[in-house]
Design a protein around this motif. Structure first.
Motif, PDB file in Angstrom:
ATOM      1  N   VAL A 144      59.581  11.651  28.914  1.00 50.81           N
ATOM      2  CA  VAL A 144      60.913  10.877  28.965  1.00 50.81           C
ATOM      3  C   VAL A 144      61.744  11.527  27.800  1.00 50.81           C
ATOM      4  O   VAL A 144      61.242  11.740  26.537  1.00 50.81           O
ATOM      5  N   GLY A 145      62.901  11.824  28.021  1.00 53.27           N
ATOM      6  CA  GLY A 145      63.813  12.336  26.904  1.00 53.27           C
ATOM      7  C   GLY A 145      64.543  11.382  26.047  1.00 53.27           C
ATOM      8  O   GLY A 145      64.832  10.328  26.598  1.00 53.27           O
ATOM      9  N   LYS A 146      64.875  11.510  24.889  1.00 50.28           N
ATOM     10  CA  LYS A 146      65.910  10.929  23.948  1.00 50.28           C
ATOM     11  C   LYS A 146      67.290  11.070  24.360  1.00 50.28           C
ATOM     12  O   LYS A 146      67.373  12.210  24.981  1.00 50.28           O
ATOM     13  N   THR A 147      68.102  10.269  24.153  1.00 50.89           N
ATOM     14  CA  THR A 147      69.606  10.348  24.546  1.00 50.89           C
ATOM     15  C   THR A 147      70.536  11.372  23.777  1.00 50.89           C
ATOM     16  O   THR A 147      71.591  11.259  24.304  1.00 50.89           O
ATOM     17  N   GLY A 148      69.994  12.043  22.917  1.00 51.36           N
ATOM     18  CA  GLY A 148      70.760  12.752  22.269  1.00 51.36           C
ATOM     19  C   GLY A 148      71.655  13.658  22.907  1.00 51.36           C
ATOM     20  O   GLY A 148      72.776  13.875  22.767  1.00 51.36           O
ATOM     21  N   ALA A 149      70.819  14.564  23.734  1.00 49.11           N
ATOM     22  CA  ALA A 149      71.513  15.576  24.566  1.00 49.11           C
ATOM     23  C   ALA A 149      72.600  14.962  25.546  1.00 49.11           C
ATOM     24  O   ALA A 149      73.770  15.438  25.640  1.00 49.11           O
TER      25      ALA A 149
ATOM     26  N   ARG B 201      47.191  39.445  26.447  1.00 48.58           N
ATOM     27  CA  ARG B 201      48.572  39.315  26.134  1.00 48.58           C
ATOM     28  C   ARG B 201      49.286  38.273  27.065  1.00 48.58           C
ATOM     29  O   ARG B 201      49.169  38.545  28.375  1.00 48.58           O
ATOM     30  N   LYS B 202      49.946  37.272  26.634  1.00 50.30           N
ATOM     31  CA  LYS B 202      50.506  36.214  27.583  1.00 50.30           C
ATOM     32  C   LYS B 202      52.080  36.664  28.389  1.00 50.30           C
ATOM     33  O   LYS B 202      52.412  37.703  27.633  1.00 50.30           O
ATOM     34  N   THR B 203      52.133  35.790  29.096  1.00 49.68           N
ATOM     35  CA  THR B 203      53.709  36.217  29.820  1.00 49.68           C
ATOM     36  C   THR B 203      54.414  34.742  29.548  1.00 49.68           C
ATOM     37  O   THR B 203      54.079  33.759  29.958  1.00 49.68           O
ATOM     38  N   PHE B 204      55.510  35.130  29.182  1.00 47.34           N
ATOM     39  CA  PHE B 204      56.449  34.034  28.881  1.00 47.34           C
ATOM     40  C   PHE B 204      57.484  33.943  29.997  1.00 47.34           C
ATOM     41  O   PHE B 204      58.533  34.858  30.450  1.00 47.34           O
ATOM     42  N   HIS B 205      57.259  32.797  30.953  1.00 46.12           N
ATOM     43  CA  HIS B 205      58.155  32.819  32.032  1.00 46.12           C
ATOM     44  C   HIS B 205      59.291  31.784  31.751  1.00 46.12           C
ATOM     45  O   HIS B 205      59.295  30.628  31.051  1.00 46.12           O
ATOM     46  N   VAL B 206      60.528  32.047  32.083  1.00 44.81           N
ATOM     47  CA  VAL B 206      61.706  31.306  31.653  1.00 44.81           C
ATOM     48  C   VAL B 206      62.457  31.310  33.431  1.00 44.81           C
ATOM     49  O   VAL B 206      62.641  32.144  33.983  1.00 44.81           O
ATOM     50  N   GLN B 207      63.041  29.970  33.657  1.00 41.77           N
ATOM     51  CA  GLN B 207      63.985  29.864  34.868  1.00 41.77           C
ATOM     52  C   GLN B 207      64.895  28.875  34.286  1.00 41.77           C
ATOM     53  O   GLN B 207      64.684  27.879  34.042  1.00 41.77           O
ATOM     54  N   VAL B 208      66.151  29.432  34.969  1.00 39.83           N
ATOM     55  CA  VAL B 208      67.541  28.566  34.519  1.00 39.83           C
ATOM     56  C   VAL B 208      68.015  28.059  35.957  1.00 39.83           C
ATOM     57  O   VAL B 208      68.144  28.817  36.712  1.00 39.83           O
ATOM     58  N   GLY B 209      68.286  26.829  35.635  1.00 36.89           N
ATOM     59  CA  GLY B 209      68.947  26.192  36.815  1.00 36.89           C
ATOM     60  C   GLY B 209      70.271  25.986  36.838  1.00 36.89           C
ATOM     61  O   GLY B 209      70.910  26.260  35.692  1.00 36.89           O
ATOM     62  N   PRO B 210      71.113  25.386  37.851  1.00 36.77           N
ATOM     63  CA  PRO B 210      72.414  25.226  37.761  1.00 36.77           C
ATOM     64  C   PRO B 210      72.915  24.089  36.815  1.00 36.77           C
ATOM     65  O   PRO B 210      72.098  23.208  36.362  1.00 36.77           O
ATOM     66  N   PRO B 211      73.896  23.892  36.427  1.00 36.06           N
ATOM     67  CA  PRO B 211      74.424  22.786  35.531  1.00 36.06           C
ATOM     68  C   PRO B 211      74.167  21.593  36.238  1.00 36.06           C
ATOM     69  O   PRO B 211      74.047  21.241  37.209  1.00 36.06           O
ATOM     70  N   VAL B 212      73.725  20.564  35.080  1.00 43.60           N
ATOM     71  CA  VAL B 212      73.358  19.411  35.533  1.00 43.60           C
ATOM     72  C   VAL B 212      74.674  18.673  35.846  1.00 43.60           C
ATOM     73  O   VAL B 212      75.469  18.784  35.023  1.00 43.60           O
ATOM     74  N   ASP B 213      74.637  17.880  37.103  1.00 45.10           N
ATOM     75  CA  ASP B 213      75.898  17.240  37.384  1.00 45.10           C
ATOM     76  C   ASP B 213      75.682  15.749  36.780  1.00 45.10           C
ATOM     77  O   ASP B 213      74.925  14.973  37.203  1.00 45.10           O
TER      78      ASP B 213
ATOM     79  N   GLU C   1      70.447   7.055  31.955  1.00 44.25           N
ATOM     80  CA  GLU C   1      70.464   7.565  33.086  1.00 44.25           C
ATOM     81  C   GLU C   1      70.811   8.900  33.252  1.00 44.25           C
ATOM     82  O   GLU C   1      70.139   9.734  33.838  1.00 44.25           O
ATOM     83  N   ALA C   2      71.806   9.265  32.314  1.00 48.05           N
ATOM     84  CA  ALA C   2      71.917  10.687  32.178  1.00 48.05           C
ATOM     85  C   ALA C   2      71.113  11.531  31.624  1.00 48.05           C
ATOM     86  O   ALA C   2      70.807  12.556  31.938  1.00 48.05           O
ATOM     87  N   THR C   3      70.138  10.749  30.588  1.00 48.06           N
ATOM     88  CA  THR C   3      68.946  11.772  30.049  1.00 48.06           C
ATOM     89  C   THR C   3      67.985  12.000  31.119  1.00 48.06           C
ATOM     90  O   THR C   3      67.265  12.969  31.114  1.00 48.06           O
ATOM     91  N   ALA C   4      67.885  10.762  32.029  1.00 50.93           N
ATOM     92  CA  ALA C   4      66.941  10.945  33.120  1.00 50.93           C
ATOM     93  C   ALA C   4      67.254  12.048  34.259  1.00 50.93           C
ATOM     94  O   ALA C   4      66.241  12.973  34.581  1.00 50.93           O
TER      95      ALA C   4
ATOM     96  N   THR D 289      57.256  10.448  37.946  1.00 46.38           N
ATOM     97  CA  THR D 289      58.072   9.709  36.861  1.00 46.38           C
ATOM     98  C   THR D 289      57.455  10.315  35.667  1.00 46.38           C
ATOM     99  O   THR D 289      56.267  10.863  35.638  1.00 46.38           O
ATOM    100  N   PRO D 290      58.350  10.681  34.537  1.00 49.26           N
ATOM    101  CA  PRO D 290      57.679  11.454  33.442  1.00 49.26           C
ATOM    102  C   PRO D 290      56.834  10.769  32.596  1.00 49.26           C
ATOM    103  O   PRO D 290      56.946   9.323  32.472  1.00 49.26           O
ATOM    104  N   TYR D 291      56.060  11.588  31.981  1.00 49.38           N
ATOM    105  CA  TYR D 291      55.245  10.684  30.739  1.00 49.38           C
ATOM    106  C   TYR D 291      55.814  10.403  29.775  1.00 49.38           C
ATOM    107  O   TYR D 291      56.946  10.577  29.155  1.00 49.38           O
ATOM    108  N   ASP D 292      55.697   8.866  29.405  1.00 58.28           N
ATOM    109  CA  ASP D 292      56.510   8.106  28.370  1.00 58.28           C
ATOM    110  C   ASP D 292      55.416   7.776  27.378  1.00 58.28           C
ATOM    111  O   ASP D 292      54.617   6.830  27.493  1.00 58.28           O
TER     112      ASP D 292
END
Length: 220
Positions: free
Chosen positions: A121-126, A161-173, A189-192, A213-216
């Motif tokens: 569960v995210g904090k609301t700062g972003a 040696r490890k692999t660092f995977h990154v995936q970028v999504g479209p902007p959050v609506d 709600e926006a944080t969710a 549901t995300p871990y809280d």
């Protein structure tokens, strides 16, 4: 001079969706957090895709000899956790956004405590920063930094040696929240929505189904 060679030395790269990172203008990069190494590895990814990452870092790091100088030189923003001064980091972030900066934000606020390493569960700062500034939020999921340095450990696991995977999504609506007062319910709600967008990218990256549901940690 330091981050890129170090990143290339430590891990292999599997980068996807980098073209979704805006090359200009203020932007919030919202990512999951797995390890103390992922800010370094994500910084390499963002720099290679045309952005200088501005990281929100714990205030105590700025007081460490040598490291504090390095963190300030990288234009990081200090965060005074658990203090009334914590709001200052959001004000400075908004100023950096208005100047066209790219803020690397971890909505969880710390490395995930989810047993399966899904976003918590995210904090609301972003969300507050996004709604007040109007800057787009780009969800970024990554996987592999925890294999290099698991959370809580001090000695990296360099081999194999490890692999660092990154995936970028479209902007959050977040358009449905525009014009609404930033009350607690709106911010939650926006944080969710931001957390869900990161989680969806991570599920695709891992090839697994994410929890419903995300871990809280507050409820565990």
């Amino acid at each position: 001079m330091i981050v890129k060679p170090l990143s290339r030395l430590l891990v292999k790269h599997d980068w996807r969706g980098g073209e979704r990172i805006p090359r200009t203008g203020g932007v919030i990069i919202a990512a999951n957090h797995l390890s103390w190494t992922d800010p370094v590895l994500l910084s390499h990814f963002l720099y290679n895709h045309g952005r200088w990452p501005i990281i929100l870092a714990k205030g105590g790091l700025f007081r460490v000899p040598l490291l504090g100088h390095a963190v300030r030189s990288l234009r990081a923003i200090p965060v005074a956790r658990g203090s009334s001064e914590a709001i200052n980091s959001l004000k400075e972030s908004e100023e950096r956004l208005s100047d066209g900066g790219a803020i690397l934000f971890y909505p969880e606020g710390t490395c995930t405590r989810d047993p399966e390493l899904w976003p918590m569960v995210g904090k609301t700062g972003a969300a507050r920063l996004a709604l007040e500034s109007g800057a787009p939020v780009i969800p970024v999921a990554h996987w592999g930094a925890h294999e290099l340095l698991p959370y809580g450990e001090k000695k990296p696991r360099l081999f194999p040696r490890k692999t660092f995977h990154v995936q970028v999504g479209p902007p959050v609506d977040l358009s449905k929240y525009q014009g609404r007062p930033p009350h607690a319910d709106v911010l939650r709600e926006a944080t969710a929505d931001i957390t869900a967008a990161i989680t969806a990218q991570l599920a695709e990256l891992r090839g697994e189904k994410a929890p419903d549901t995300p871990y809280d940690p507050a409820r565990r």
